[in-house]
Scaffold this motif. Sequence first.
Motif, PDB file in Angstrom:
ATOM      1  N   ARG A  92       0.819  -1.139  -0.051  1.00 41.53           N
ATOM      2  CA  ARG A  92       0.045   0.121  -0.069  1.00 41.53           C
ATOM      3  C   ARG A  92       0.911   1.167   0.020  1.00 41.53           C
ATOM      4  NH1 ARG A  92      -2.746  -4.589   0.323  1.00 41.53           N
ATOM      5  NH2 ARG A  92      -4.603  -4.500   0.879  1.00 41.53           N
ATOM      6  N   LYS A  93       0.618   2.310  -0.715  1.00 40.78           N
ATOM      7  CA  LYS A  93       1.364   3.377  -0.869  1.00 40.78           C
ATOM      8  C   LYS A  93       0.889   4.596   0.320  1.00 40.78           C
ATOM      9  CE  LYS A  93       1.606   3.118  -5.786  1.00 40.78           C
ATOM     10  NZ  LYS A  93       3.127   2.638  -6.013  1.00 40.78           N
ATOM     11  N   GLY A  94       2.190   5.092   0.656  1.00 37.19           N
ATOM     12  CA  GLY A  94       2.056   6.203   1.699  1.00 37.19           C
ATOM     13  C   GLY A  94       3.241   7.054   1.504  1.00 37.19           C
ATOM     14  N   TYR A  95       3.450   7.729   2.542  1.00 28.85           N
ATOM     15  CA  TYR A  95       4.554   8.776   2.641  1.00 28.85           C
ATOM     16  C   TYR A  95       5.050   8.983   3.955  1.00 28.85           C
ATOM     17  CZ  TYR A  95       1.574  10.597  -1.273  1.00 28.85           C
ATOM     18  OH  TYR A  95       0.995  10.852  -2.709  1.00 28.85           O
ATOM     19  N   ARG A  96       6.551   9.189   3.922  1.00 28.15           N
ATOM     20  CA  ARG A  96       7.030   9.580   5.391  1.00 28.15           C
ATOM     21  C   ARG A  96       7.556  10.868   5.369  1.00 28.15           C
ATOM     22  NH1 ARG A  96      11.924   6.651   4.842  1.00 28.15           N
ATOM     23  NH2 ARG A  96      13.044   8.582   4.446  1.00 28.15           N
ATOM     24  N   PHE A  97       7.075  11.702   6.552  1.00 26.18           N
ATOM     25  CA  PHE A  97       7.388  13.022   6.542  1.00 26.18           C
ATOM     26  C   PHE A  97       8.435  13.319   7.697  1.00 26.18           C
ATOM     27  CE2 PHE A  97       3.004  12.851   4.868  1.00 26.18           C
ATOM     28  CZ  PHE A  97       3.191  13.619   3.850  1.00 26.18           C
ATOM     29  N   THR A  98       9.275  14.015   7.484  1.00 29.00           N
ATOM     30  CA  THR A  98      10.291  14.450   8.564  1.00 29.00           C
ATOM     31  C   THR A  98      10.332  15.905   8.667  1.00 29.00           C
ATOM     32  OG1 THR A  98      11.774  12.487   7.705  1.00 29.00           O
ATOM     33  CG2 THR A  98      12.749  14.110   9.048  1.00 29.00           C
ATOM     34  N   PHE A  99      10.130  16.176   9.939  1.00 28.62           N
ATOM     35  CA  PHE A  99       9.831  17.464  10.486  1.00 28.62           C
ATOM     36  C   PHE A  99      11.265  17.899  11.291  1.00 28.62           C
ATOM     37  CE2 PHE A  99       5.738  16.281   9.812  1.00 28.62           C
ATOM     38  CZ  PHE A  99       5.083  17.474   8.946  1.00 28.62           C
ATOM     39  N   GLY A 100      11.757  19.120  11.219  1.00 24.64           N
ATOM     40  CA  GLY A 100      12.597  19.580  12.003  1.00 24.64           C
ATOM     41  C   GLY A 100      11.920  20.622  12.729  1.00 24.64           C
ATOM     42  N   TYR A 101      12.546  21.250  13.704  1.00 28.07           N
ATOM     43  CA  TYR A 101      12.027  22.550  14.355  1.00 28.07           C
ATOM     44  C   TYR A 101      12.980  23.201  15.075  1.00 28.07           C
ATOM     45  CZ  TYR A 101      11.371  19.077  18.287  1.00 28.07           C
ATOM     46  OH  TYR A 101      11.573  18.211  19.188  1.00 28.07           O
ATOM     47  N   ARG A 102      12.596  24.612  15.102  1.00 29.30           N
ATOM     48  CA  ARG A 102      13.516  25.671  15.569  1.00 29.30           C
ATOM     49  C   ARG A 102      13.088  26.309  16.783  1.00 29.30           C
ATOM     50  NH1 ARG A 102      16.585  27.586  11.180  1.00 29.30           N
ATOM     51  NH2 ARG A 102      15.869  26.573   9.229  1.00 29.30           N
ATOM     52  N   GLN A 111      21.786  13.443  17.768  1.00 25.97           N
ATOM     53  CA  GLN A 111      23.005  12.502  17.350  1.00 25.97           C
ATOM     54  C   GLN A 111      22.168  11.456  16.293  1.00 25.97           C
ATOM     55  OE1 GLN A 111      26.384  12.776  18.009  1.00 25.97           O
ATOM     56  NE2 GLN A 111      26.074  11.138  16.365  1.00 25.97           N
ATOM     57  N   GLU A 112      21.034  10.943  16.513  1.00 25.24           N
ATOM     58  CA  GLU A 112      20.453  10.209  15.635  1.00 25.24           C
ATOM     59  C   GLU A 112      19.049  10.570  15.389  1.00 25.24           C
ATOM     60  OE1 GLU A 112      20.266   6.231  17.518  1.00 25.24           O
ATOM     61  OE2 GLU A 112      22.712   6.233  17.912  1.00 25.24           O
ATOM     62  N   GLY A 113      18.839  10.428  14.096  1.00 25.58           N
ATOM     63  CA  GLY A 113      17.357  10.644  13.672  1.00 25.58           C
ATOM     64  C   GLY A 113      16.964  12.348  13.620  1.00 25.58           C
ATOM     65  N   GLU A 114      15.911  12.782  13.560  1.00 29.73           N
ATOM     66  CA  GLU A 114      15.198  13.991  13.432  1.00 29.73           C
ATOM     67  C   GLU A 114      14.172  14.090  14.334  1.00 29.73           C
ATOM     68  OE1 GLU A 114      16.769  15.965  11.462  1.00 29.73           O
ATOM     69  OE2 GLU A 114      17.759  14.531  10.138  1.00 29.73           O
ATOM     70  N   ALA A 115      14.045  15.516  14.530  1.00 31.18           N
ATOM     71  CA  ALA A 115      12.886  15.950  15.532  1.00 31.18           C
ATOM     72  C   ALA A 115      11.643  14.993  15.542  1.00 31.18           C
ATOM     73  CB  ALA A 115      12.658  17.306  15.329  1.00 31.18           C
ATOM     74  N   THR A 126       0.951   4.762  10.634  1.00 30.79           N
ATOM     75  CA  THR A 126       1.441   3.664  10.850  1.00 30.79           C
ATOM     76  C   THR A 126       2.863   3.869  11.994  1.00 30.79           C
ATOM     77  OG1 THR A 126       2.965   3.477   8.880  1.00 30.79           O
ATOM     78  CG2 THR A 126       0.529   2.452   9.187  1.00 30.79           C
ATOM     79  N   TYR A 127       3.414   4.997  11.913  1.00 34.02           N
ATOM     80  CA  TYR A 127       4.723   5.103  12.585  1.00 34.02           C
ATOM     81  C   TYR A 127       4.823   6.579  12.850  1.00 34.02           C
ATOM     82  CZ  TYR A 127       9.753   5.224  13.632  1.00 34.02           C
ATOM     83  OH  TYR A 127      10.921   5.260  14.567  1.00 34.02           O
ATOM     84  N   TYR A 128       5.456   6.957  14.387  1.00 35.39           N
ATOM     85  CA  TYR A 128       5.341   8.141  14.732  1.00 35.39           C
ATOM     86  C   TYR A 128       6.461   8.381  15.833  1.00 35.39           C
ATOM     87  CZ  TYR A 128       3.934  12.565  17.468  1.00 35.39           C
ATOM     88  OH  TYR A 128       4.102  13.746  17.949  1.00 35.39           O
ATOM     89  N   LYS A 129       7.581   8.999  15.450  1.00 33.19           N
ATOM     90  CA  LYS A 129       8.520   9.256  16.630  1.00 33.19           C
ATOM     91  C   LYS A 129       8.879  10.847  16.672  1.00 33.19           C
ATOM     92  CE  LYS A 129      13.478   7.921  17.346  1.00 33.19           C
ATOM     93  NZ  LYS A 129      14.385   7.205  16.670  1.00 33.19           N
ATOM     94  N   ARG A 130       9.181  11.068  17.677  1.00 37.03           N
ATOM     95  CA  ARG A 130       9.493  12.653  18.187  1.00 37.03           C
ATOM     96  C   ARG A 130      10.470  12.508  19.208  1.00 37.03           C
ATOM     97  NH1 ARG A 130       4.942  16.538  19.052  1.00 37.03           N
ATOM     98  NH2 ARG A 130       6.641  17.741  19.846  1.00 37.03           N
ATOM     99  N   PHE A 131      11.383  13.717  19.023  1.00 32.50           N
ATOM    100  CA  PHE A 131      12.122  13.746  20.454  1.00 32.50           C
ATOM    101  C   PHE A 131      11.377  14.902  21.237  1.00 32.50           C
ATOM    102  CE2 PHE A 131      15.393  11.722  17.830  1.00 32.50           C
ATOM    103  CZ  PHE A 131      16.013  11.182  18.796  1.00 32.50           C
ATOM    104  N   LEU A 132      11.649  14.781  22.559  1.00 28.41           N
ATOM    105  CA  LEU A 132      10.937  15.612  23.547  1.00 28.41           C
ATOM    106  C   LEU A 132      11.796  16.910  24.046  1.00 28.41           C
ATOM    107  CD1 LEU A 132       9.354  12.994  25.931  1.00 28.41           C
ATOM    108  CD2 LEU A 132       8.262  14.384  23.883  1.00 28.41           C
TER     109      LEU A 132
END
Length: 244
Positions: A92-102, A111-115, A126-132
Motif C-alpha cells: 500500500r502506498k504512503g508517505y514518510r514526513f520528516t520535520f525539524g523545528y526551531r 545525534q540520531e534521527g530527526e525531531a 503507522t509510525y510516529y517518532k519525536r524527540f521531547l
Amino acid sequence: CDNFDFIRKIEETNGTVIYMYGYGQKMLLIDRKGFIEYKEVLNTDRYTAVNYTDALEIAVSFVTQHGSWKTLNGTNIYPYLKESVNIEEASRKGYRFTFGYRINGYPVYYQEGEAIEIKVVGNQITYYKRFLLNQKDTLQYFSNDSGDSTRNILSAKNILTNNYEYIKEKYVQENGYNFGNNKEEVFNTIVSMINMVDVGYFSLDRKKPDEEIQLIPAWIFMTDKYVFLFNAQTGDSLGSKPIR
C-alpha cells in the motif's frame, strides 16, 4: 476480537517503558534518551489511498493532537518540513514526513534521527517518532542586549581549524580517502568538501529517565556524506551521522 483488547506495560532496566496494545497491533515506546516512538500495524482492509496534500494534513493533525508543537514546558516550537518520501507498506502506498523545528530561529539537531518522523499510509498513521524537549535557559547562547548573536560561541573558522583532522579521519576510515600529508592541502580539501555550515542547538541524550533534556549550542558542518556536529562553546566534537 475486540473483546480481547488489552494493554501490556513493559519496563526495561535502562528506564525505557513500552506499552503494547492487543497482540502487538499498536506499540508505544518511551525511551530514556528523551524520545517517544509509536507503531501501528497497517489495517489493509480499511486502506484508502490519499494524495500528498491530504497525507501531510493527516500527519500535521496527528502531531498537533499527540504532543503538539510545544516543548514540555509549553514553549512554542516552530516546525518545518525537512523531507517527504514515498513509501510502501504491505503493498500500500504512503508517505514518510520528516520535520525539524526551531527555537528562537535556530534549528535543533540530534545525534540520531530527526525531531519528528511520521508515516502515513492511506489515512492511517503507522509510525510516529519525536524527540521531547524541555527548554531551559538556552536562548542566552545566541543573543544579548546589544544584538551580538555570537557573543558566547566560537567562530566556525575556529571550530574547523581545530577539528579538520577529525573530519579527515572519518573519511579515511570509512571511505578509504587519501588526503596526503600536507596539512595545508588537507585543510583546504576539507573546506572544499563542506556544502553547508549552520549554527543551532544540539540535544544531549539523557543518562537517566528523570534527567531534564538539555540543549547546547552547536556548529554543524555538512558534507556530501556526513553531518558533523561540534560544541560551539568548547569546540569539542558531538559526533557525526551519515546523510540519509
